[in-house]
Design an enzyme around this catalytic site. Structure first.
Site, PDB file in Angstrom:
ATOM      1  N   LYS A  98       0.820  -1.211   0.000  1.00 24.62           N
ATOM      2  CA  LYS A  98       0.000   0.000   0.000  1.00 24.62           C
ATOM      3  C   LYS A  98       0.851   1.257   0.000  1.00 24.62           C
ATOM      4  O   LYS A  98       0.369   2.325  -0.307  1.00 24.62           O
ATOM      5  CB  LYS A  98      -0.859   0.020   1.289  1.00 24.62           C
ATOM      6  CG  LYS A  98      -1.832  -1.086   1.437  1.00 24.62           C
ATOM      7  CD  LYS A  98      -2.536  -0.925   2.824  1.00 24.62           C
ATOM      8  CE  LYS A  98      -2.510  -2.251   3.491  1.00 24.62           C
ATOM      9  NZ  LYS A  98      -3.036  -2.227   4.849  1.00 24.62           N
ATOM     10  N   ASP A 103      14.393  -0.446   0.591  1.00 27.80           N
ATOM     11  CA  ASP A 103      15.094  -0.598   1.861  1.00 27.80           C
ATOM     12  C   ASP A 103      16.142  -1.714   1.675  1.00 27.80           C
ATOM     13  O   ASP A 103      17.223  -1.456   1.171  1.00 27.80           O
ATOM     14  CB  ASP A 103      14.021  -0.932   2.907  1.00 27.80           C
ATOM     15  CG  ASP A 103      14.515  -0.887   4.336  1.00 27.80           C
ATOM     16  OD1 ASP A 103      15.706  -0.681   4.544  1.00 27.80           O
ATOM     17  OD2 ASP A 103      13.703  -1.082   5.260  1.00 27.80           O
TER      18      ASP A 103
HETATM   19  C1  PRP Z   1       7.517  -1.530   2.129  1.00 22.91           C
HETATM   20  C2  PRP Z   1       7.688  -0.715   0.844  1.00 22.91           C
HETATM   21  C3  PRP Z   1       8.329  -1.693  -0.089  1.00 22.91           C
HETATM   22  C4  PRP Z   1       9.142  -2.563   0.840  1.00 22.91           C
HETATM   23  C5  PRP Z   1      10.562  -2.124   0.801  1.00 22.91           C
HETATM   24  O1  PRP Z   1       6.336  -2.225   2.062  1.00 22.91           O
HETATM   25  O2  PRP Z   1       6.463  -0.253   0.351  1.00 22.91           O
HETATM   26  O3  PRP Z   1       7.378  -2.447  -0.787  1.00 22.91           O
HETATM   27  O4  PRP Z   1       8.629  -2.395   2.157  1.00 22.91           O
HETATM   28  O5  PRP Z   1      11.338  -2.897   1.674  1.00 22.91           O
HETATM   29  P1  PRP Z   1      12.516  -3.823   1.198  1.00 22.91           P
HETATM   30  O6  PRP Z   1      13.353  -3.032   0.220  1.00 22.91           O
HETATM   31  O7  PRP Z   1      13.244  -4.108   2.485  1.00 22.91           O
HETATM   32  O8  PRP Z   1      11.953  -5.055   0.573  1.00 22.91           O
HETATM   33  P2  PRP Z   1       5.669  -2.940   3.331  1.00 22.91           P
HETATM   34  O9  PRP Z   1       6.038  -4.381   3.294  1.00 22.91           O
HETATM   35  O10 PRP Z   1       6.022  -2.179   4.562  1.00 22.91           O
HETATM   36  O11 PRP Z   1       4.122  -2.828   3.025  1.00 22.91           O
HETATM   37  P3  PRP Z   1       3.232  -1.527   2.729  1.00 22.91           P
HETATM   38  O12 PRP Z   1       3.699  -0.954   1.400  1.00 22.91           O
HETATM   39  O13 PRP Z   1       1.850  -2.038   2.659  1.00 22.91           O
HETATM   40  O14 PRP Z   1       3.451  -0.550   3.858  1.00 22.91           O
END
Ligand code: PRP
Length: 183
Positions: free
Chosen positions: A42, A102
């Site tokens: 999201k 990240d």
């Molecule tokens: C977050 C962000 C990315 C991912 C990045 O999503 O939107 O999709 O983490 O992290 P990474 O590089 O360590 O893989 P999250 O899983 O928090 O879900 P959300 O987007 O619903 O908040």
């Protein structure tokens, strides 16, 4: 400033200016191509909504949702697709849109997955890049801001599903997420 914020990392004005700039660059790069932007739910929702309105070329968009893996198995890089694209991307010019890169594990998985569907091109755009945390090598073609390793929320980014609706991007006070973790 809110009491749960340590500081404002990026103001609404800075974000707006950057999104406009990204939109213009993307418009130039895809000037004669049919662009399909794919937002990852999201977190990317707010950024995506502004970005698609910052481009001045015809654009289609779609969304994917992937599971957010728990902290225990995060480094496994295993990501589950909860919602897939509604259309084939074969022969399409696809731009994946994320709020933050990240560890890079989510993006790596998505890029590998989407590449098997034979798009004409596949690039990535993120509002925030946190290179200090990288575990998987991924190419970010369009990046808004490179940020330090701090807990950021707002403009789509959450802590426990909250703060996504904030217009600025804030660094959360450690007490907020440490307290929750101990419960
Ligand atoms: C977050 C962000 C990315 C991912 C990045 O999503 O939107 O999709 O983490 O992290 P990474 O590089 O360590 O893989 P999250 O899983 O928090 O879900 P959300 O987007 O619903 O908040």
């Amino acid at each position: 400033m809110r009491s749960d914020a340590e500081k404002i990392l990026l103001t609404e004005e800075e974000i707006t200016a950057k999104v406009l700039q990204l939109g213009q660059t993307i418009s130039t790069d895809y000037a004669n191509k049919e662009l399909l932007m794919v937002g990852i739910l999201k977190g990317a929702m707010i950024f995506m909504a502004d970005l698609v309105r910052s481009v001045n070329i015809p654009v289609e968009f779609d969304f994917m949702a992937v599971s957010s893996y728990g902290s225990a198995n995060k480094s496994s890089g295993v990501v589950r697709i909860l919602k897939d694209l509604e259309q084939s991307i074969e022969g399409r010019h696809v731009l994946l849109v994320e709020d933050i890169v990240d560890t890079g594990l989510t993006l790596k998985y998505l890029l590998e997955n989407l590449q098997t569907r034979e798009p004409a091109s596949l690039r990535t755009c993120t509002l925030l890049d946190k290179p200090e945390r990288r575990q998987a090598e991924v190419t970010v073609n369009y990046n808004g801001f490179t940020i330090p390793d701090e807990f950021v929320v707002g403009y789509g980014l959450d802590y426990n599903e909250k703060y996504r609706n904030l217009k600025d991007i804030l660094v959360l006070r450690p007490e907020i997420y440490q307290k929750q973790g101990e419960e």
